[in-house]
Design an enzyme around this catalytic site. Structure first.
Site, PDB file in Angstrom:
ATOM      1  CE  LYS A  22      -3.434  -2.212   3.001  1.00  0.00           C
ATOM      2  NZ  LYS A  22      -3.887  -2.124   4.418  1.00  0.00           N
ATOM      3  N   GLY A  23       2.064   1.285   0.570  1.00  0.00           N
ATOM      4  CA  GLY A  23       3.047   2.490   0.634  1.00  0.00           C
ATOM      5  C   GLY A  23       3.189   3.261  -0.301  1.00  0.00           C
ATOM      6  CD  GLU A  35       9.061  -0.723  -2.685  1.00  0.00           C
ATOM      7  OE1 GLU A  35       8.205  -0.010  -2.189  1.00  0.00           O
ATOM      8  OE2 GLU A  35       9.197  -1.999  -2.383  1.00  0.00           O
ATOM      9  CG  ASP A  36       6.732   2.047   0.634  1.00  0.00           C
ATOM     10  OD1 ASP A  36       7.678   1.391   0.259  1.00  0.00           O
ATOM     11  OD2 ASP A  36       6.189   1.772   1.615  1.00  0.00           O
ATOM     12  CG  ASP A  43      14.431   0.022   6.614  1.00  0.00           C
ATOM     13  OD1 ASP A  43      15.210   0.746   6.939  1.00  0.00           O
ATOM     14  OD2 ASP A  43      13.716  -0.509   7.325  1.00  0.00           O
ATOM     15  CE  LYS A  80      13.807   4.241   7.473  1.00  0.00           C
ATOM     16  NZ  LYS A  80      13.079   3.496   8.498  1.00  0.00           N
ATOM     17  CG  PHE A 114       9.016   3.810  11.682  1.00  0.00           C
ATOM     18  CD1 PHE A 114       9.528   2.694  11.170  1.00  0.00           C
ATOM     19  CD2 PHE A 114       7.859   4.267  11.490  1.00  0.00           C
ATOM     20  CE1 PHE A 114       8.401   1.714  10.288  1.00  0.00           C
ATOM     21  CE2 PHE A 114       6.693   3.419  11.030  1.00  0.00           C
ATOM     22  CZ  PHE A 114       7.336   2.208  10.136  1.00  0.00           C
ATOM     23  NE  ARG A 116      -1.377   2.107   4.705  1.00  0.00           N
ATOM     24  CZ  ARG A 116      -0.381   1.399   4.503  1.00  0.00           C
ATOM     25  NH1 ARG A 116       0.784   2.091   3.924  1.00  0.00           N
ATOM     26  NH2 ARG A 116      -0.291   0.383   4.994  1.00  0.00           N
TER      27      ARG A 116
HETATM   28  P1  IMP Z   1      13.039  -3.266   3.437  1.00  0.00           P
HETATM   29  O1  IMP Z   1      13.540  -3.267   4.480  1.00  0.00           O
HETATM   30  O2  IMP Z   1      13.857  -2.561   2.345  1.00  0.00           O
HETATM   31  O3  IMP Z   1      12.645  -4.641   2.979  1.00  0.00           O
HETATM   32  O4  IMP Z   1      11.515  -2.476   3.565  1.00  0.00           O
HETATM   33  C1  IMP Z   1      10.392  -3.348   3.662  1.00  0.00           C
HETATM   34  C2  IMP Z   1       9.169  -2.198   3.964  1.00  0.00           C
HETATM   35  O5  IMP Z   1       9.244  -1.814   5.340  1.00  0.00           O
HETATM   36  C3  IMP Z   1       8.824  -1.114   3.019  1.00  0.00           C
HETATM   37  O6  IMP Z   1       8.561  -1.297   1.646  1.00  0.00           O
HETATM   38  C4  IMP Z   1       8.162  -0.158   3.935  1.00  0.00           C
HETATM   39  O7  IMP Z   1       6.744  -0.739   3.627  1.00  0.00           O
HETATM   40  C5  IMP Z   1       8.560  -0.709   5.363  1.00  0.00           C
HETATM   41  N1  IMP Z   1       9.247   0.312   5.924  1.00  0.00           N
HETATM   42  C6  IMP Z   1      10.555   0.561   6.200  1.00  0.00           C
HETATM   43  N2  IMP Z   1      10.925   1.604   6.637  1.00  0.00           N
HETATM   44  C7  IMP Z   1       9.894   2.215   7.128  1.00  0.00           C
HETATM   45  C8  IMP Z   1       9.502   3.461   7.744  1.00  0.00           C
HETATM   46  O8  IMP Z   1      10.489   4.355   7.999  1.00  0.00           O
HETATM   47  N3  IMP Z   1       8.157   3.734   7.868  1.00  0.00           N
HETATM   48  C9  IMP Z   1       7.054   2.971   7.281  1.00  0.00           C
HETATM   49  N4  IMP Z   1       7.454   1.781   6.438  1.00  0.00           N
HETATM   50  C10 IMP Z   1       8.615   1.545   6.505  1.00  0.00           C
END
Ligand code: IMP
Length: 183
Positions: A50-51, A106-107, A110, A138, A159, A172
């Protein structure tokens, strides 16, 4: 996280990190980047729900190349605060990506695990080309060597919420990006 009132909801917004004006300016550059990549060729812009729903809606209106939109909904599994890299497709794309130049919106990147798995999934389906645009990056939390083709904002290890990003499904709908209070 349990929200019990408007006061409670608002008190968890620690500070604004990226304003609406800053987002607007960055979106314009992202639209120009996509236009320059494809030089008039049609694309499929994919929102990873959804992000990225807010980001993708605004980005789509900055793109001038012919643009189809597609949606997929994924859930990343977490251990504590880190994603495990195990991505579950809740709703798949309706399009056959082998016929498209694909741009994934992508949102946030991380740890990079979710994007790694998504990119591998797309590549298996042989799109004509594949690019990834992320709203946020990030880099301090990265555990997988993974980078989007364009990141609108690089942020510190905090976060964040708003502009599509949630904490326990709330926030959101904020028009800006904010840091969530840890209390
Ligand atoms: P990944 O760690 O790169 O696999 O990120 C996985 C998912 O974690 C992202 O697509 C976001 O939906 C969520 N996410 C990571 N960091 C944040 C944050 O700071 N706020 C909200 N969602 C986050």
């Amino acid at each position: 996280m349990k929200i019990t009132s408007v006061e409670d909801y608002e008190s968890k917004i620690k500070k604004v990190l990226i304003t609406e004006e800053e987002i607007k300016a960055a979106l314009k550059k992202a639209g120009e980047f996509i236009d320059s990549l494809y030089d008039g060729r049609p694309i499929l812009l994919v929102s990873v729900l959804k992000g990225s729903f807010v980001f993708m809606a605004d980005l789509a209106r900055q793109v001038t190349v012919p643009c189809e939109i597609g949606f997929m909904c994924v859930k990343s599994y977490f251990e504590g605060t880190q994603s495990t890299g195990s991505v579950h497709i809740v709703m798949d794309l309706e399009q056959d990506v082998s016929n498209y130049h694909v741009v994934v919106a992508e949102d946030i990147v991380d740890t990079g695990r979710t994007l790694r798995q998504l990119v591998d999934m797309f590549k298996d389906k042989n799109p004509l080309s594949l690019h990834v645009i992320t709203l946020l990056d990030k880099p301090d939390r990265r555990v997988v060597d993974m980078k989007a083709d364009m990141s609108l904002f690089v942020i510190p290890d905090e976060f964040v919420i708003g502009y599509g990003l949630d904490a326990a499904e709330y926030y959101r709908t904020l028009p800006y990006i904010a840091v969530l209070s840890e209390e």
